[in-house]
Design a protein around this motif. Structure first.
Motif, PDB file in Angstrom:
ATOM      1  N   ILE A 186     135.424  67.173  32.265  1.00 41.57           N
ATOM      2  CA  ILE A 186     136.028  68.507  32.129  1.00 41.57           C
ATOM      3  C   ILE A 186     137.410  68.575  32.795  1.00 41.57           C
ATOM      4  CG2 ILE A 186     135.080  69.681  34.181  1.00 41.57           C
ATOM      5  CD1 ILE A 186     134.054  71.797  32.139  1.00 41.57           C
ATOM      6  N   GLY A 187     137.596  67.773  33.867  1.00 40.08           N
ATOM      7  CA  GLY A 187     138.942  67.525  34.375  1.00 40.08           C
ATOM      8  C   GLY A 187     139.562  68.626  35.216  1.00 40.08           C
ATOM      9  N   ASP A 188     140.774  68.283  35.713  1.00 40.13           N
ATOM     10  CA  ASP A 188     141.542  69.241  36.520  1.00 40.13           C
ATOM     11  C   ASP A 188     141.813  70.487  35.703  1.00 40.13           C
ATOM     12  OD1 ASP A 188     141.646  67.440  38.517  1.00 40.13           O
ATOM     13  OD2 ASP A 188     143.707  66.772  38.125  1.00 40.13           O
ATOM     14  N   GLY A 189     141.917  71.583  36.447  1.00 41.30           N
ATOM     15  CA  GLY A 189     142.285  72.800  35.723  1.00 41.30           C
ATOM     16  C   GLY A 189     141.095  73.506  35.109  1.00 41.30           C
ATOM     17  N   HIS A 190     139.897  72.997  35.345  1.00 41.76           N
ATOM     18  CA  HIS A 190     138.703  73.675  34.846  1.00 41.76           C
ATOM     19  C   HIS A 190     137.701  73.811  35.984  1.00 41.76           C
ATOM     20  CE1 HIS A 190     140.410  71.946  31.166  1.00 41.76           C
ATOM     21  NE2 HIS A 190     139.892  73.020  30.570  1.00 41.76           N
ATOM     22  N   LEU A 205     123.628  80.194  29.851  1.00 40.81           N
ATOM     23  CA  LEU A 205     123.918  79.422  31.050  1.00 40.81           C
ATOM     24  C   LEU A 205     125.167  78.575  30.807  1.00 40.81           C
ATOM     25  CD1 LEU A 205     120.363  78.080  31.953  1.00 40.81           C
ATOM     26  CD2 LEU A 205     121.666  79.768  33.229  1.00 40.81           C
ATOM     27  N   GLY A 206     125.938  78.368  31.847  1.00 45.18           N
ATOM     28  CA  GLY A 206     127.098  77.502  31.740  1.00 45.18           C
ATOM     29  C   GLY A 206     128.343  78.229  31.248  1.00 45.18           C
ATOM     30  N   PHE A 207     129.360  78.301  32.150  1.00 45.50           N
ATOM     31  CA  PHE A 207     130.641  78.920  31.802  1.00 45.50           C
ATOM     32  C   PHE A 207     131.771  78.045  32.345  1.00 45.50           C
ATOM     33  CE2 PHE A 207     127.483  82.216  31.903  1.00 45.50           C
ATOM     34  CZ  PHE A 207     127.780  82.996  30.786  1.00 45.50           C
ATOM     35  N   VAL A 208     132.894  78.064  31.656  1.00 45.76           N
ATOM     36  CA  VAL A 208     134.015  77.246  32.123  1.00 45.76           C
ATOM     37  C   VAL A 208     135.224  78.148  32.359  1.00 45.76           C
ATOM     38  CG1 VAL A 208     135.569  75.330  31.569  1.00 45.76           C
ATOM     39  CG2 VAL A 208     133.189  75.263  30.819  1.00 45.76           C
ATOM     40  N   VAL A 209     135.747  78.083  33.607  1.00 49.49           N
ATOM     41  CA  VAL A 209     136.984  78.826  33.902  1.00 49.49           C
ATOM     42  C   VAL A 209     138.132  77.866  33.589  1.00 49.49           C
ATOM     43  CG1 VAL A 209     138.291  80.048  35.673  1.00 49.49           C
ATOM     44  CG2 VAL A 209     135.790  79.904  35.837  1.00 49.49           C
ATOM     45  N   ARG A 210     139.014  78.305  32.733  1.00 50.98           N
ATOM     46  CA  ARG A 210     140.119  77.423  32.338  1.00 50.98           C
ATOM     47  C   ARG A 210     141.397  77.934  32.996  1.00 50.98           C
ATOM     48  NH1 ARG A 210     141.238  73.499  28.313  1.00 50.98           N
ATOM     49  NH2 ARG A 210     143.241  73.806  27.277  1.00 50.98           N
ATOM     50  N   MET A 211     142.051  77.033  33.760  1.00 49.89           N
ATOM     51  CA  MET A 211     143.174  77.503  34.582  1.00 49.89           C
ATOM     52  C   MET A 211     144.538  77.134  34.024  1.00 49.89           C
ATOM     53  SD  MET A 211     141.662  76.709  38.287  1.00 49.89           S
ATOM     54  CE  MET A 211     139.928  76.891  38.578  1.00 49.89           C
ATOM     55  N   ARG A 212     144.574  76.645  32.786  1.00 50.13           N
ATOM     56  CA  ARG A 212     145.881  76.195  32.285  1.00 50.13           C
ATOM     57  C   ARG A 212     146.764  77.357  31.851  1.00 50.13           C
ATOM     58  NH1 ARG A 212     144.328  70.684  29.108  1.00 50.13           N
ATOM     59  NH2 ARG A 212     143.569  69.639  30.965  1.00 50.13           N
ATOM     60  N   ARG A 270     136.814  78.194  46.574  1.00 45.60           N
ATOM     61  CA  ARG A 270     136.908  76.956  45.795  1.00 45.60           C
ATOM     62  C   ARG A 270     137.877  77.137  44.612  1.00 45.60           C
ATOM     63  NH1 ARG A 270     137.385  71.910  45.323  1.00 45.60           N
ATOM     64  NH2 ARG A 270     136.329  70.907  43.592  1.00 45.60           N
ATOM     65  N   ILE A 271     137.690  78.251  43.916  1.00 45.41           N
ATOM     66  CA  ILE A 271     138.544  78.472  42.738  1.00 45.41           C
ATOM     67  C   ILE A 271     139.992  78.729  43.161  1.00 45.41           C
ATOM     68  CG2 ILE A 271     138.992  80.092  40.837  1.00 45.41           C
ATOM     69  CD1 ILE A 271     136.002  80.072  40.337  1.00 45.41           C
ATOM     70  N   ALA A 272     140.172  79.464  44.266  1.00 46.15           N
ATOM     71  CA  ALA A 272     141.538  79.722  44.746  1.00 46.15           C
ATOM     72  C   ALA A 272     142.217  78.384  45.057  1.00 46.15           C
ATOM     73  CB  ALA A 272     141.491  80.604  45.981  1.00 46.15           C
ATOM     74  N   GLN A 273     141.437  77.460  45.667  1.00 47.68           N
ATOM     75  CA  GLN A 273     142.002  76.149  46.022  1.00 47.68           C
ATOM     76  C   GLN A 273     142.398  75.362  44.764  1.00 47.68           C
ATOM     77  OE1 GLN A 273     139.148  73.311  47.477  1.00 47.68           O
ATOM     78  NE2 GLN A 273     140.564  72.534  49.025  1.00 47.68           N
ATOM     79  N   ALA A 287     145.401  76.935  43.046  1.00 51.34           N
ATOM     80  CA  ALA A 287     146.647  76.625  43.755  1.00 51.34           C
ATOM     81  C   ALA A 287     147.053  75.183  43.466  1.00 51.34           C
ATOM     82  CB  ALA A 287     146.449  76.841  45.249  1.00 51.34           C
ATOM     83  N   TYR A 288     146.063  74.289  43.436  1.00 50.11           N
ATOM     84  CA  TYR A 288     146.358  72.881  43.183  1.00 50.11           C
ATOM     85  C   TYR A 288     146.936  72.693  41.774  1.00 50.11           C
ATOM     86  CZ  TYR A 288     145.678  68.015  42.015  1.00 50.11           C
ATOM     87  OH  TYR A 288     145.891  66.744  41.579  1.00 50.11           O
ATOM     88  N   GLN A 289     146.293  73.400  40.814  1.00 48.11           N
ATOM     89  CA  GLN A 289     146.700  73.269  39.409  1.00 48.11           C
ATOM     90  C   GLN A 289     148.188  73.578  39.226  1.00 48.11           C
ATOM     91  OE1 GLN A 289     145.211  72.135  36.821  1.00 48.11           O
ATOM     92  NE2 GLN A 289     146.572  72.856  35.200  1.00 48.11           N
ATOM     93  N   PHE A 290     148.655  74.604  39.931  1.00 47.21           N
ATOM     94  CA  PHE A 290     150.056  75.004  39.722  1.00 47.21           C
ATOM     95  C   PHE A 290     151.010  74.432  40.777  1.00 47.21           C
ATOM     96  CE2 PHE A 290     147.826  77.783  36.932  1.00 47.21           C
ATOM     97  CZ  PHE A 290     148.655  77.801  35.828  1.00 47.21           C
ATOM     98  N   SER A 291     150.498  73.540  41.624  1.00 51.37           N
ATOM     99  CA  SER A 291     151.420  72.950  42.602  1.00 51.37           C
ATOM    100  C   SER A 291     151.477  71.433  42.460  1.00 51.37           C
ATOM    101  CB  SER A 291     150.980  73.329  44.026  1.00 51.37           C
ATOM    102  OG  SER A 291     149.666  72.849  44.262  1.00 51.37           O
ATOM    103  N   ARG A 292     150.855  70.921  41.388  1.00 56.19           N
ATOM    104  CA  ARG A 292     150.862  69.471  41.191  1.00 56.19           C
ATOM    105  C   ARG A 292     152.283  68.980  40.920  1.00 56.19           C
ATOM    106  NH1 ARG A 292     147.674  68.190  36.251  1.00 56.19           N
ATOM    107  NH2 ARG A 292     148.600  70.175  35.687  1.00 56.19           N
TER     108      ARG A 292
END
Lengths: 739, 240
Positions: B138-142, B154-161, B202-205, B208-213
């Protein structure tokens, strides 16, 4: 002389003259100069109508030193006249092939035909804030308009002295006054000038032609007749007379005259101008407008391809056709090289399979040509593509294909052709080229758009006159009724579109008139042209009884063709005086034929009244036409090659040069003498399909009917000798063998 | 999922709009972001295998793909077997693979995946293997949420892109509040759940990582490969 100044009217009249290179040194005029006078005031040479009595007219000022290059001056003058026409009247537009570019009041075009479009000639249509036209600066390369220096003082000088020029009597000219300029009674395309429009209508038209001209605008009308029966002339007369009626009744109308090629548009424009005594063609009527256009002009006008830097490639010009052949051949080779595709098409019907192999080895050019015809007549004409619904229908269609198309008996054969087509289109797309059929397809879609619906009332036509309808593809024919303004009759129902069409299917060298599918009517339901009135013309005015007799015998060899009601036996009844019988000569090889015919054509061109433009060598073999084009430099300065329908032939200034072309590219034109070369057995052997035979006979028919007085057919023994289609004509002695 | 800070929300420091991340059900996520590339890769692998079995060059993959898209798979397989020296033991598999390609070419999305699963002798094992791999990749950003209380499935994916936004005035504290006050003409939103503090952090971290890479230039990563090669050759030498 630095500056040449003319009124637009004088320029249009001047463009009817045959002008040679010498004229440009001093712009002298002959004594009988069609109501024009030449005067010099200061460094400006004025050519003005003798009747001009006011200086409030528009003025075209040409900086001759920087415009004429001494090489292609006559072409440049013709182009200046066309730009001028496009500005002062709506009758024509600047052809796309001249690559016009506009910024504000400045325009640039390619000044003459040639390999480079980057050479530019510049115009200002608002010099010093006036509605005049200043023609200036010819550059070898495209340049930013901001880098140009506008010679406005030339314009203001010419303007300032105009009144004096009008008042100055014509300069007496010496014996050299005829140098380089001749006004002919006959238009370069063959039309004889002299009679007025009303004389034509009242005493020169036949009853049948008059019946057509009198048809009201209450629905589509077809005009059918063999070559030389005066279809184009009848259409032009009708268009002009109807425009004049509208002018007299103060009814605002906009009529369109559509042709298939630029050469035909040029012919129609010339005939119209010579008959138009009211100035309809020069925008003199506030009520009636008549515009002469090719369908591509219209498409470009509305879709503005030049903005996207797209240059439509004409696939029926010589250059386009050659490219098309190469792309098809390349696709066939690519497919042959793929083991997967060889397996996929293992079950092709055996003639197609063996011809595919032969074509790949360069041994069956005719197969490539037949595939090209299938593309033009069926796939592109109908918008059929692999992977789309129409493609599936094409592949799975079990209806009998017309016999004159390439025989594709099984589904896999049609799948094969569709795959070649897909690859060919992909190659075209990779080249960033837009083919003319794609352009017409886009135009057809545009005519269905909301945008067109909302402007149709002002941009559409009240009536359309279509010449050479047989050369229009199915999609092109479908656009016609959409160009007409929508109107409702007294009974509240929409009126049927007033479209007047002239055609002769036998002159179609391709199968573009064909309607693919179960219905073979030349008009689909969607064209809204079914059930149109029909007027048939039977009297032939163009050629001698001897040529008519030959055409009757040639006609009998046409394979039967299944288009109900359209394929009738030739019924021409020649009205001209007798002439020599058409001759057939067989040469031992291609080189002997080339030398003998070209030398004779040159001699005839020197001796024929009207010059070389009255003599044509027409080649019916596409392969040999291409070869001879390469060899033409041997006859440099003695031949005008016409290699496409988008090329406006500069016949007016042909001088002693004769024309070299194919019958298709000179459709609509006429010549005193025609040499029809390479009518060989090889072109359409008796075992070739009906389609190949029909197209070949149409080519011969079209080429032969371009001749008014003398027709000389020739063939090469190295290519099988004379075709068997001449058998009947030889037996009946309408064609005689020259040893 | 609203990502503005709680204090900003409390003090109205959001410039009138709320920033949010989309949440997909796992099913929708697979449909939208996974299944197409999965089927495409299956298709290519099978085409490659078929070409290999027939001894045809890989360059003809597009020709074969187009053929399969337009013709009957049984007939295609038979033609290939008839025209090329395919070993007999591979005949059955070639038929299967052509058939699989034809199914992939003619169907789309999870429905296509379902049809491909049904071709396997053990559809459930096949489906599990690939869906688990999809979840694992599922990778970074999810971020995977096992459940959202009050939501079906059951099962949800937050997508941060992508960060979306919505007018704050059109956001409501509850669904009933929204039904009572939201105008029909505007997009509105209501809170249906709240993240527990652990998930919030966890999600905040991750966000933040997703947009500071910061990506590294290719040359740098190439050098790291060289370092690996170096050790590999050293180890291989030691074995001798």
């Amino acid at each position: 002389m630095n500056t040449l100044a003319l009124t637009p009217e004088a320029l249009f009249r001047l463009s009817q003259f045959s002008i040679s290179a010498e004229w440009f040194s001093s712009f002298l005029m002959p004594r009988d100069s069609a109501g024009l006078k030449r005067v010099e005031v200061g460094s400006v040479t004025y050519i003005l109508p003798k009747s001009l009595d006011s200086d409030s007219c528009d003025l075209v000022v040409i900086d001759s030193q920087n415009v004429f290059d001494g090489v292609s001056d006559t072409s440049t003058l013709d182009r200046i006249a066309t730009v001028c026409r496009s500005i002062y009247s709506e009758s024509v537009i600047v052809p796309t092939t001249w690559r016009p570019h506009r910024e504000g009041s400045l325009i640039s075009i390619t000044p003459a035909p040639g390999p480079s479009w980057r050479e530019r000639l510049h115009f200002d249509k608002r010099p010093n804030g006036r509605d005049d036209l200043l023609v200036f600066q010819r550059t070898g390369e495209t340049t930013n308009f901001s880098n140009l220096s506008l010679p406005l003082s030339l314009h203001s000088g010419a303007r300032a002295n105009l009144a004096e020029a009008i008042l100055t009597p014509e300069t007496e000219q010496g014996p050299t006054s005829l140098a380089g300029i001749v006004l002919s009674h006959r238009l370069p395309q063959g039309f004889v000038q002299g009679a007025t429009l009303s004389q034509w209508y009242s005493s020169k038209l036949t009853d049948e032609q008059r019946q057509f001209v009198d048809k009201p605008h209450d629905g589509p009308v077809r005009l059918r007749g063999s070559a030389g029966t005066g279809k184009t002339l009848s259409l032009v007369i009708k268009a002009l007379l109807d425009s004049m009626k509208a002018h007299a009744n103060k009814t605002n109308v906009r009529y369109g005259f559509l042709t298939h090629s630029s050469a035909s548009a040029d012919l129609v424009q010339s005939i119209s101008e010579s008959l138009d005594n009211m100035g309809i063609m020069f925008d003199q009527s506030p009520h009636a407008k008549l515009e002469v256009r090719t369908l591509y002009d219209l498409a470009d006008e509305q879709l503005n391809f030049s903005l996207d830097q797209l240059r439509p490639l004409s696939l029926d010009g010589q250059e386009g056709r050659k490219l098309q052949m190469e792309l098809i051949e390349y696709s066939l080779k690519q497919m042959q090289a793929s083991r997967t595709l060889r397996t996929q098409f293992k079950e092709l019907s055996s003639p197609i399979q063996s011809r595919w192999h032969a074509a790949t080895a360069g041994q069956d050019q005719r197969f490539v040509a037949e595939i090209m015809n299938e593309f033009a007549s069926v796939l592109d004409a109908e918008g059929i593509r692999a992977g789309e619904e129409k493609g599936l229908k094409y592949v799975s269609s079990s209806s009998m294909r017309p016999t004159w198309l390439l025989s594709l008996p099984s589904e896999i054969d049609r799948r094969f052709v569709l795959e070649v087509h897909r690859r060919y289109r992909k190659l075209l797309a990779e080249m960033g080229t837009l083919s003319v059929d794609q352009m017409v397809g886009d135009f057809n879609s545009f005519l269905d758009s909301n945008r067109w619906s909302s402007i149709r009332g002002r941009a559409g036509y009240d009536a359309i006159f279509v010449d050479e309808l047989h050369l229009f593809t199915s999609i092109e024919r479908q656009t016609l009724h959409k160009l007409i303004k929508k109107s409702v009759g007294d009974d509240g129902k929409p009126r049927r579109p007033p479209i007047f069409m002239a055609y002769d299917i036998k002159q179609s060298t391709r199968d573009t008139f064909a309607q693919f599918g179960e219905d073979s009517n030349i008009f689909t339901f969607s064209s809204q042209l079914r059930g149109s009135d029909l007027v048939k013309l039977s009297k032939v005015f163009r050629y001698t009884p001897e040529i008519a007799e030959f055409l009757v015998d040639l006609d009998a060899t046409f394979p039967a063709i299944d288009i109900p009601g359209e394929w009738e036996a030739y019924a021409g009844e020649a009205q001209l005086a007798r002439g020599p019988k058409p001759e057939l000569q067989v040469f031992k090889d291609d080189v002997t034929l080339f030398r003998a015919i070209f030398d004779e054509a040159r001699r005839v061109a020197m001796a024929t009244e009207g010059g070389g433009r009255r003599v044509a060598v027409l080649c019916v073999s596409p392969e040999m036409f291409e070869r001879y084009l390469v060899a033409l430099p041997q006859y440099d300065g003695k031949v005008i090659p016409i290699t496409g329908r988008d090329i406006t032939p500069e016949l007016r200034h042909a001088g002693r040069r004769f024309v070299f072309s194919t019958p298709e590219y000179v459709a609509g034109l006429q010549f005193d003498t025609v040499f029809l070369i390479h009518a060989n057995v090889e072109e359409a052997p008796s075992d070739a399909g009906d389609g190949v035979r029909r197209r070949f006979i149409s080519d011969v028919y079209l080429g032969s009917s371009r001749a008014e007085r003398t027709l000389k057919v020739s063939a090469s023994l190295s290519r099988g000798g004379a075709s068997d289609i001449f058998g009947l004509a030889l037996e009946r002695s309408s064609l005689i063998v020259k040893e | 999922m609203v990502i503005n800070a709680d204090c900003d929300l409390a003090h109205g420091k959001v410039d009138g709009v709320l920033a949010l991340l989309p949440i997909f059900s796992f099913h929708s996520y697979l449909e939208a972001f996974w299944v197409k590339s999965h089927l495409l890769s299956e298709f290519s692998q099978n085409i490659e295998w078929i070409l290999g079995a027939c001894g045809i060059e890989k360059a003809e993959a597009e020709d074969l793909a187009r053929w399969i898209e337009s013709d009957n798979p049984m007939a295609i397989a038979s033609s290939l077997i008839g025209a090329h020296a395919v070993p007999t033991k591979k005949h059955a598999e070639l038929h299967q693979r052509v058939n699989k390609c034809a199914i992939i070419a003619s169907s789309q999305g999870l429905e296509g995946f379902k049809r491909v699963c049904s071709l396997d002798p053990d559809p459930s094992r096949y489906a599990r293997k690939h869906i688990e791999a999809a979840k694992g990749a599922i990778g970074d950003g999810h971020f995977f949420l096992s459940e959202i209380s009050g939501q079906e499935g059951l099962g949800f994916v937050v997508r941060m892109r992508r960060i979306l936004s919505i007018e704050a005035t059109n956001c409501y504290r509850s669904v009933s509040d929204m039904r009572a006050h939201a105008p029909d003409t505007k997009t509105s939103a209501a809170r249906v759940a709240r993240l527990t503090p652990t998930y919030q952090h966890r999600i905040a971290q991750l966000f933040a990582y997703q947009f500071s890479r910061i990506g590294l230039p290719d040359e740098t990563t190439e050098l790291s490969k060289l370092a690996v090669d170096d050790i590999v050759s050293l180890m291989a030498g030691a074995q001798k």
